[in-house]
Design a protein around this motif. Structure first.
Motif, PDB file in Angstrom:
ATOM      1  N   ARG A 150    -106.986 -29.344 -16.305  1.00  0.00           N
ATOM      2  CA  ARG A 150    -105.621 -29.245 -15.752  1.00  0.00           C
ATOM      3  C   ARG A 150    -105.661 -29.228 -14.228  1.00  0.00           C
ATOM      4  N   PHE A 151    -106.569 -28.459 -13.649  1.00  0.00           N
ATOM      5  CA  PHE A 151    -106.682 -28.381 -12.193  1.00  0.00           C
ATOM      6  C   PHE A 151    -107.079 -29.727 -11.591  1.00  0.00           C
ATOM      7  N   LEU A 152    -108.094 -30.373 -12.195  1.00  0.00           N
ATOM      8  CA  LEU A 152    -108.630 -31.616 -11.623  1.00  0.00           C
ATOM      9  C   LEU A 152    -107.638 -32.774 -11.692  1.00  0.00           C
ATOM     10  N   LEU A 187    -115.566 -36.764 -18.670  1.00  0.00           N
ATOM     11  CA  LEU A 187    -114.738 -37.926 -18.349  1.00  0.00           C
ATOM     12  C   LEU A 187    -113.717 -37.583 -17.268  1.00  0.00           C
ATOM     13  N   GLN A 188    -113.202 -36.352 -17.278  1.00  0.00           N
ATOM     14  CA  GLN A 188    -112.243 -35.956 -16.242  1.00  0.00           C
ATOM     15  C   GLN A 188    -112.912 -35.919 -14.875  1.00  0.00           C
ATOM     16  N   LEU A 189    -114.153 -35.383 -14.830  1.00  0.00           N
ATOM     17  CA  LEU A 189    -114.898 -35.382 -13.568  1.00  0.00           C
ATOM     18  C   LEU A 189    -115.115 -36.810 -13.067  1.00  0.00           C
ATOM     19  N   VAL A 248    -122.508 -39.324  -4.656  1.00  0.00           N
ATOM     20  CA  VAL A 248    -123.310 -39.937  -5.719  1.00  0.00           C
ATOM     21  C   VAL A 248    -123.402 -38.975  -6.898  1.00  0.00           C
ATOM     22  N   ILE A 249    -123.105 -39.503  -8.087  1.00  0.00           N
ATOM     23  CA  ILE A 249    -123.246 -38.746  -9.329  1.00  0.00           C
ATOM     24  C   ILE A 249    -124.480 -39.257 -10.055  1.00  0.00           C
ATOM     25  N   GLY A 250    -125.327 -38.352 -10.520  1.00  0.00           N
ATOM     26  CA  GLY A 250    -126.490 -38.722 -11.321  1.00  0.00           C
ATOM     27  C   GLY A 250    -126.448 -38.022 -12.666  1.00  0.00           C
TER      28      GLY A 250
END
Length: 582
Positions: free
Chosen positions: A181-183, A213-215, A229-231
Motif C-alpha cells: 500500500r505504501f509503495l 513484483l511491487q518492488l 541496480v537490483i540483483g
C-alpha cells in the motif's frame, strides 16, 4: 564459468543494469554475492554514485547473520530479512500506519458483524446439523472482539509475531500488505528509491511474490535517471516457501538473466542425476573432484519392521542425515509427539515454522531460558548451569542446597507447569515474565493452547530441545534448505497425506503440471541436492503391490536416468535391474 559469471555481474553493475543470477543447488550463490559486495566496496565507480548504499535482503535470520559476519569490512551496507527491512521502512510513518490499521479494523469489524448476524440467525432457527452451543460460544467471542475494536485507542503501532489490531499489533502478513500500500504512493516510492544504490535479494524465489513484483514495479516506474541496480540471487527450482508460482517477465523489467552452472557440493553422479530431475534445461557442471561417489539408491520399502532403514544401514545409520516430510514423523522418532499434536491443532499448516523454528513466543521463551538450565543440570554441566543462572560461583552449602532443589524441579516425569512453578518459587525464573506471556496468549484466545502445553512432561520438551539444537540427525525436507551433508536418506511414505505435496503423482506419473505435483517436485529436488556422496530415497509402503512397485521404479528410473539403482526391501534386499522397469 566462475570468471564469466563474475564479469557479467560486474558489467551489469557498471552499466546500471539489474540482473537475475539463476544458480542451482551447490553453485556457490552466497560466495558470488560476497564477491559482488566486495567489488562494490573496493572497485566500483560510477558518475551518478558518490557513495554506494547497499541493501541486502535475506530470507532467513541464519542467512542474515552469516552475511553480516562476512561483510563486517564493508561500509554502507544494510542487511535484513524482508520483514525486518519493510518494518524499518514503514515504522517511521506512524500516522500513515495508524490510518492503514484503522482501515484494516473497519474491514475486520464488517466481517465480525456479518458473522454475528449469521450466528444469531442459526441459533434462532438452527438447521439439522447446527451445533447450537458452539455457535453461542462463537457469538460471544465475536461480540467480545467487536467491543475491543470499538473501544480501542491506538497509540503506537507495533510489529510482533501475532496479530492484535485493537492493540495496534500487526503480523508478518500485515507487514507485506501495508508495505505494498505504501509503495503504491509516490511519496513513499521515491523515499524508497532514493535510499539505496544497490539492492540484492537472496533466495528471491521464496520472497513473497506480491511484494517482490511491487518492488520491481516501483523501481521501474520511479527510478528514471537515478542509478539503482537490483540483483536477484536464487533458483526458481528451489522455490519451496512462498506458495505462489514465480513467473516474472524479466524482459519487461529489463533484467539480465545470468545462469551459474557450477556445482561444488556433490559428486559427479549425483549432480548428473539431479540435472535430469530438474527438468528445466539447467545442467550443472561437476566442480569438486574431492567428493567421491558412494551410492544413489531408490528403495521401495515394504519392511514394516525397518521402515526407516535402521537395521539396513546399521545402528548409527551410517552417518546419514535423515529427512522427513513433516515434523510429526520427527516428533514420533525423537519423542515430543504431544507437543507436536498441540501445536498442530493450534497452527495447522504453520506448525513446522512455529515449532521447529521457534516462531512461537512461549516456546521461544522456554528454549532460550528454561530448557538450557534443565538440559545442563541433567547432563551434569554445572559450569554452564551457573552461566544460565547468571551466577559466577556458589558456596558449597549453597550449591548443595541448590542441587537438592533442582533435583526436585527438573524431574523429567513432571509436567512443565510444575517445573516452572519450582523455578519461579526459587526466583530463578521471573514470575512477571511467565505471567506476562500467559496473559498475552489469553488476550489472543489462546489460553487453552498454553494450558495444554503446561500439562506435558518435561522430558518431551528436552527431546524437542535436542531436535531444535541439531543434536539429532533428523530434519524436515523444508528445514534443510541451504544445508549440505555427506550422506542423506529421504523418507517419504506412499499415500502420505499433505494436500500441498503429491509425491505419489511425482513417483508414478512424473511431471503432470498440477500444483501439488510441482510443489513435490521442487521440495524433492531441494532434498536430493543436499547430498554430497550418498543419497537414498526410502519410499515406504504398507503392502507389497507388484504393479505399484513396477510403476514407481520405472518412473524413478526416468526421473534420474541410469544413475540410480532401484531396490525392493522386504526381510532382505531384493535387487531389480533397471531394464525391468524401462
Amino acid at each position: 564459468m566462475v570468471r564469466e559469471v563474475k564479469e557479467k555481474i560486474i558489467q551489469c553493475i557498471n552499466e546500471d543494469t539489474s540482473f537475475v543470477l539463476e544458480a542451482g543447488a551447490g553453485a556457490g550463490k552466497t560466495h558470488t554475492l560476497m564477491e559482488t559486495l566486495n567489488y562494490i566496496q573496493s572497485e566500483f565507480k560510477h558518475s551518478k554514485v558518490s557513495q554506494p548504499t547497499i541493501l541486502c535482503i535475506t530470507y532467513t535470520n541464519i542467512a542474515k547473520n552469516e552475511i553480516r559476519e562476512r561483510t563486517k569490512h564493508i561500509q554502507g551496507i544494510k542487511i535484513n530479512t524482508l520483514h525486518e527491512f519493510l518494518w524499518d521502512f514503514i515504522n517511521q510513518f506512524q500516522l500513515e500506519l495508524k490510518k492503514a490499521i484503522i482501515d484494516m479494523i473497519e474491514e475486520d469489524k464488517n466481517k465480525i458483524i456479518d458473522e454475528i448476524g449469521k450466528a444469531e440467525r442459526l441459533i434462532e432457527r438452527p438447521r439439522k446439523n447446527t451445533n447450537v452451543e458452539q455457535k453461542k460460544l462463537d457469538l460471544e467471542k465475536n461480540k467480545a472482539k467487536l467491543i475491543k475494536y470499538n473501544t480501542c485507542k491506538l497509540d503506537k503501532i507495533r510489529y510482533e509475531g501475532y496479530r492484535a489490531l485493537y492493540k495496534g499489533v500487526i503480523s508478518h502478513k500485515d507487514i507485506i500488505n501495508i508495505s505494498i500500500r505504501f509503495l503504491k504512493e509516490n511519496t513513499f516510492a521515491n523515499l524508497f528509491i532514493n535510499g539505496f544504490t544497490h539492492i540484492f535479494i537472496d533466495e528471491f524465489q521464496d520472497t513473497n511474490k506480491d511484494i517482490l513484483l511491487q518492488l520491481m514495479d516501483t523501481i521501474k516506474l520511479h527510478k528514471k535517471e537515478k542509478y539503482l541496480v537490483i540483483g536477484l540471487f536464487g533458483d526458481r527450482m528451489q522455490q519451496i516457501y512462498s506458495g505462489q508460482a514465480l513467473d516474472i517477465d524479466y524482459n519487461y523489467y529489463q533484467y539480465e538473466v545470468i545462469p551459474k552452472l557450477d556445482n561444488y557440493r556433490s559428486c559427479k553422479e549425483i549432480i548428473l542425476a539431479n540435472n535430469i530431475l530438474r527438468n528445466d534445461g539447467l545442467h550443472q557442471e561437476h566442480k569438486n573432484q574431492d567428493i567421491k561417489y558412494e551410492k544413489l539408491d531408490f528403495i521401495f520399502n515394504v519392511n514394516k519392521d525397518d521402515m526407516y532403514l535402521k537395521q539396513h544401514l546399521g545402528g548409527n545409520l551410517g552417518g546419514y542425515q535423515r529427512l522427513f516430510l513433516n515434523h510429526r514423523e520427527i516428533a514420533e522418532e525423537v519423542g515430543f509427539i504431544n507437543i507436536s499434536r498441540v501445536f498442530t491443532e493450534e497452527y495447522k499448516n504453520l506448525t513446522n515454522d512455529k515449532l521447529l523454528k521457534r516462531e512461537d513466543t512461549f516456546l521461544d521463551f522456554l528454549m532460550e531460558t528454561v530448557l538450557p538450565m534443565a538440559a545442563n543440570y541433567l547432563a551434569g554441566n554445572h559450569q554452564l548451569l551457573l552461566k544460565n543462572l547468571n551466577r559466577d560461583s556458589f558456596g558449597l552449602a549453597d550449591l548443595t542446597n541448590l542441587n537438592k532443589e533442582l533435583n526436585k524441579i527438573f524431574n523429567t516425569e513432571k509436567q512443565l507447569r510444575t517445573m516452572l512453578e519450582g523455578l519461579i518459587n526459587k526466583n530463578i525464573v521471573s514470575n512477571k515474565k511467565v505471567n506476562g506471556i500467559i496473559k498475552e496468549y489469553a488476550e489472543l484466545d489462546k489460553a487453552e493452547f498454553i494450558d495444554q502445553l503446561l500439562e506435558i512432561q518435561l522430558q518431551e520438551y528436552l527431546n524437542l530441545y535436542r531436535q531444535i539444537n541439531n543434536e539429532t540427525r533428523l530434519q524436515t525436507l523444508h528445514g534443510v534448505k541451504g544445508d549440505e551433508f555427506d550422506k542423506v536418506v529421504i523418507n517419504i511414505r506412499h499415500q502420505q497425506s499433505w494436500n500441498q505435496y503429491n509425491f505419489d503423482s511425482l513417483f508414478m506419473e512424473g511431471f503432470n503440471g498440477t500444483v501439488s505435483n510441482q510443489n513435490a517436485h521442487k521440495l524433492f529436488y531441494v532434498a536430493c541436492t543436499r547430498a554430497k556422496s550418498a543419497l537414498i530415497i526410502n519410499y515406504i509402503s504398507e503392502a507389497k503391490d507388484e504393479v505399484l512397485i513396477k510403476a514407481v521404479c520405472s518412473k524413478i528410473q526416468e526421473l534420474f536416468g541410469n544413475f540410480i539403482t532401484t531396490y525392493v526391501y522386504e526381510s532382505d534386499m531384493i535387487i531389480y535391474n533397471s531394464e525391468q522397469f524401462v
